[in-house]
Design a protein around this motif. Structure first.
Motif, PDB file in Angstrom:
ATOM      1  N   PRO A  91       0.858  -1.118  -0.161  1.00  0.00           N
ATOM      2  CA  PRO A  91      -0.134   0.042  -0.249  1.00  0.00           C
ATOM      3  C   PRO A  91       1.063   1.349  -0.065  1.00  0.00           C
ATOM      4  CG  PRO A  91       0.145  -0.844   2.303  1.00  0.00           C
ATOM      5  CD  PRO A  91       1.042  -1.872   1.425  1.00  0.00           C
ATOM      6  N   LYS A  92       0.270   2.379  -0.133  1.00  0.00           N
ATOM      7  CA  LYS A  92       0.914   3.819  -0.158  1.00  0.00           C
ATOM      8  C   LYS A  92       1.216   3.908   1.377  1.00  0.00           C
ATOM      9  CE  LYS A  92       0.973   8.463  -2.268  1.00  0.00           C
ATOM     10  NZ  LYS A  92       2.392   8.182  -2.636  1.00  0.00           N
ATOM     11  N   TYR A  93       0.303   3.873   2.194  1.00  0.00           N
ATOM     12  CA  TYR A  93       0.313   4.048   3.475  1.00  0.00           C
ATOM     13  C   TYR A  93       0.030   2.974   4.155  1.00  0.00           C
ATOM     14  CZ  TYR A  93       0.084   9.047   1.860  1.00  0.00           C
ATOM     15  OH  TYR A  93       0.216  10.071   1.132  1.00  0.00           O
ATOM     16  N   LEU A  94       0.715   2.827   5.410  1.00  0.00           N
ATOM     17  CA  LEU A  94       0.350   1.513   6.385  1.00  0.00           C
ATOM     18  C   LEU A  94       0.634   2.043   7.741  1.00  0.00           C
ATOM     19  CD1 LEU A  94      -0.186  -1.334   6.121  1.00  0.00           C
ATOM     20  CD2 LEU A  94       2.291  -1.686   5.686  1.00  0.00           C
ATOM     21  N   VAL A  95      -0.360   2.061   8.638  1.00  0.00           N
ATOM     22  CA  VAL A  95      -0.373   2.257   9.796  1.00  0.00           C
ATOM     23  C   VAL A  95      -0.575   1.128  10.849  1.00  0.00           C
ATOM     24  CG1 VAL A  95      -0.996   3.855  11.765  1.00  0.00           C
ATOM     25  CG2 VAL A  95      -1.053   4.740   9.581  1.00  0.00           C
TER      26      VAL A  95
END
Lengths: 113, 112
Positions: A8-12
């Motif tokens: 993914p582009k963002y991963l939290v």
């Protein structure tokens, strides 16, 4: 057509979790890389694969495991995530290993809480 | 160990001015490359200069290489607001089993 795409582009995520980042290139290149960019924008090579074979494995904790199912894909799996793993991870490819221009993906920003 | 070091770390100029960034490296190289990174984006290749070349041009970009001093410079002429980005030099030792080593980058801000 995106040449090098990462997801993914963002991963939290929370500390201790396991996560994966996927990368695909449609340029027909033989070599793919993972770079880590820290908060000060310093880019450090992590791994390089040439035709599915691991070529470079820098001093990266063995919680990080790359996998290349074919020469167009290089995935990064991270076990037991730590706060210090927070960074932007870039996938890149090049026609020839160790030489020439690199083509980068847009990056995957990992935030470990 | 870190190969390339850019200087300055940050540069602020007005549109129309020229911007010069410098890069120093430590070991022998096969070629040196410059990349641009816009905020929140991936790196984009700008120009490659081989170790036997001294100067190279591409549009508004001019790169010089001095292998005796192990240094390179990137000049952007007539800068535009769209040139605002981080610029990285990267060195290639040309050896099997190695990868491009990036410097820490210069952050360029061009204001209109």
């Amino acid at each position: 057509d995106t040449a090098v795409s990462q997801t993914p582009k963002y991963l939290v995520t929370q500390m201790g979790n396991d996560k994966s980042i996927k990368c695909e290139q449609n340029l027909g290149h033989d070599t793919m890389y993972w770079y880590k960019q820290d908060s000060k924008k310093f880019l450090k090579i992590m791994f390089s694969y040439n035709n599915k074979e691991l070529i470079i494995n820098e001093t990266v904790p063995n919680r990080f495991s790359p996998k290349s199912p074919d020469k167009a894909h290089l995935n990064l799996h991270i076990n037991s995530l730590e706060l210090g793993d927070s960074a932007v991870y870039f996938c890149a490819s090049s026609p020839v290993q160790g030489r020439g221009e690199l083509f980068f993906g847009e990056g995957s920003r990992l935030t470990v809480l | 160990s870190q190969q390339g070091e850019e200087d300055p770390q940050a540069l602020s100029i007005q549109e129309g001015e020229n911007a010069t960034m410098n890069c120093s490296y430590k070991t022998s190289i096969n070629n040196l490359q410059w990349y641009r990174q816009n905020s929140g984006r991936g790196l984009v290749h700008l120009i490659l200069i081989r170790s036997n070349e001294r100067e190279k041009h591409s549009g508004r970009l001019r790169v010089t290489l001095d292998t005796s001093k192990k240094s390179s410079s990137l000049l952007i002429t007539a800068s535009r607001a769209a040139d605002t980005a981080s610029y990285f030099c990267a060195t290639d030792a040309g050896q099997a089993g190695t990868a491009l080593i990036f410097g820490k980058g210069t952050t360029l801000s061009v204001s209109s």
